[in-house]
Design a protein around this motif. Structure first.
Motif, short mmCIF file in Angstrom:
data_model
loop_
_atom_site.label_atom_id
_atom_site.label_comp_id
_atom_site.label_asym_id
_atom_site.label_seq_id
_atom_site.Cartn_x
_atom_site.Cartn_y
_atom_site.Cartn_z
N LYS A 182 0.89 -1.38 -0.01
CA LYS A 182 0.18 -0.17 -0.06
C LYS A 182 0.95 1.28 0.12
CE LYS A 182 -3.90 -2.20 -0.01
NZ LYS A 182 -3.23 -3.69 -0.01
N GLY A 183 2.30 1.31 0.09
CA GLY A 183 3.08 2.44 0.12
C GLY A 183 4.18 2.32 1.00
N ARG A 219 3.29 8.64 4.97
CA ARG A 219 3.56 7.92 3.79
C ARG A 219 3.92 8.76 2.69
NH1 ARG A 219 2.83 2.41 4.51
NH2 ARG A 219 0.72 1.84 5.53
N ALA A 246 1.82 6.21 -2.81
CA ALA A 246 0.80 5.44 -3.06
C ALA A 246 0.44 5.06 -4.31
CB ALA A 246 -0.47 6.29 -2.50
#
Length: 422
Positions: free
Chosen positions: A293-294, A371, A374
């Motif tokens: 997811k990142g 993060r 993405a």
């Protein structure tokens, strides 16, 4: 040649004279040569001359042996059992409880299980509100809607008796661990404990914490997420704070986990662990595909020096024991998997690359506190790509809406939505 066939030939020789004698000599030479060839091949097989492919696989396999230090300092060298019969066919299992630990790659495992269950109309034990079951105390059946479920995959502290009340019979129990040094550094940054511990102005807050962890542990007892700064894995698995330094209690719990869990994944060998999950559940490679997811933001990452590593390992020695035990267990299970392991791993990782290419566009820069990147959906990607990109918190809320007719905010829908059909 059979003994009865040889006798018939001898009777023909008696009847046919000199010509037959010549044929008989040639025939015996052929039989002798064939016997010698068989014996030579058997000898060569024993010496490995016909086993080059198997030997190559074994050499490549041994190159994957981990070098993570253990307290004993021993290195585990796998042996190679015989290939199991192809007739040993199993049926897919669909009941599973995933004890979700913190900052171990567990959200990716949860997403794998949520996608699998969603596409097969399986039922999930989800919290009555919000997206997390977790509390500081042990799991209680009353934290989820009443019933028996196929899956429980959210954060929850391990409590076997209460969990069995909400799981269908025969459920498999799994969890995932991570090397405690990198895990605690990740917890420290992700949960913003450098703020909670008054270290936001330090040049390296994590190094400062690691130099005297007991000071911050005892001084900031009310800090949020403090409990994940010492033996975080054992905390999630049921170790009480008062037993953090009790070697007897720690060893007893590790034994209990060994007996009660069907598989313990290791984050540092994530894909290898997922192959073992596939085998345990009798699933297909397609069932364990995932999309990361990142990447965690560099703003909440800290340099970890060797001195810091040693300090954290002394501080969380109980989690070191836990990790070392199940890291060895992982590689024993890989031995039991059989000689196809490396080929299956290569095929799995190839499919992961295909999935990333088919489902996503190149990483996009995003700006938040946690993060740096993405994944973006490829417009040509399949509907399943959407589900693989969905984060586990949103997935949990969606599952509750499907099962109980609730909106994302917890309010009731007019009509219950039907689950996705496989």
């Amino acid at each position: 040649m059979g003994i009865f066939r040889r006798h018939r030939i001898r009777y023909l020789l008696l009847a046919c004279g000199t010509t037959a004698v010549v044929l008989w000599i040639a025939l015996n030479i052929e039989i002798t040569n064939e016997t010698n060839m068989i014996e030579d091949k058997q000898t060569n097989l024993q010496q490995g001359k016909y086993g080059s492919k198997s030997q190559d696989w074994k050499n490549k396999y041994q190159q994957r042996i981990p070098t993570i230090p253990s307290q004993s300092g021993e290195q585990h060298i796998p042996t190679f059992p015989p290939i199991k019969s192809q007739d040993d066919v199993c049926q897919p299992k669909q009941q599973i409880l995933f004890l979700k630990t913190h900052k171990t790659g567990s959200s990716t495992v949860t997403s794998i299980l949520q996608v699998y269950g969603y596409w097969r109309n399986l039922t999930f034990a989800v919290p009555k509100s919000g997206a997390q079951i977790l509390s500081r105390s042990f799991f209680r059946a009353g934290q989820v809607h009443p019933g028996k479920y196929d899956m429980l995959v959210n954060h929850a502290r391990y409590n076997r008796d209460e969990m069995e009340k909400v799981m269908k019979p025969g459920a498999k129990y799994i969890t995932i661990l991570r090397d405690v040094t990198t895990q605690i550094e990740s917890n420290f940054g992700y949960f913003g404990l450098y703020y909670s511990f008054g270290l936001k102005n330090s040049s390296n807050p994590f190094k400062t914490f690691a130099e005297n962890p007991s000071y911050y542990w005892t001084t900031y007892k009310r800090a949020s997420f403090r409990r994940y700064m010492k033996n975080p894995n054992l905390f999630d698995l049921g170790l009480s704070e008062k037993d953090q330094e009790n070697i007897t209690a720690v060893e007893r719990l590790i034994t209990k986990i060994s007996q009660e869990f069907d598989l313990v994944l290791i984050q540092e060998y994530f894909n290898e662990s997922l192959l073992l999950l596939k085998k345990l559940m009798c699933w297909k490679l397609e069932d364990i595909l995932y999309l990361s997811k990142g990447k965690r933001s560099s703003r909440i990452r800290f340099v970890v020096e060797q001195r810091t590593i040693l300090s954290i390992r002394r501080w969380s020695w109980a989690d070191v024991l836990l990790y070392d035990h199940f890291n060895k267990t992982l590689w024993k299970k890989i031995e039991e998997y059989g000689p196809s392991f490396n080929a299956d791993l290569a095929e799995f990782e190839s499919k992961l690359n295909e999935t990333l290419y088919n489902c996503t566009l190149p990483n996009a820069r995003i700006y938040d506190n946690r993060r740096e990147t993405a994944l973006r959906k490829n417009p040509k990607g399949s509907p399943k790509c959407d589900d693989m990109l969905r984060n586990d918190l949103h997935f949990t809320k969606m599952l509750r809406r499907i099962q109980y007719g609730e909106n994302i905010d917890g309010t009731k829908l007019p009509n219950k939505t039907s689950p996705k059909k496989s």
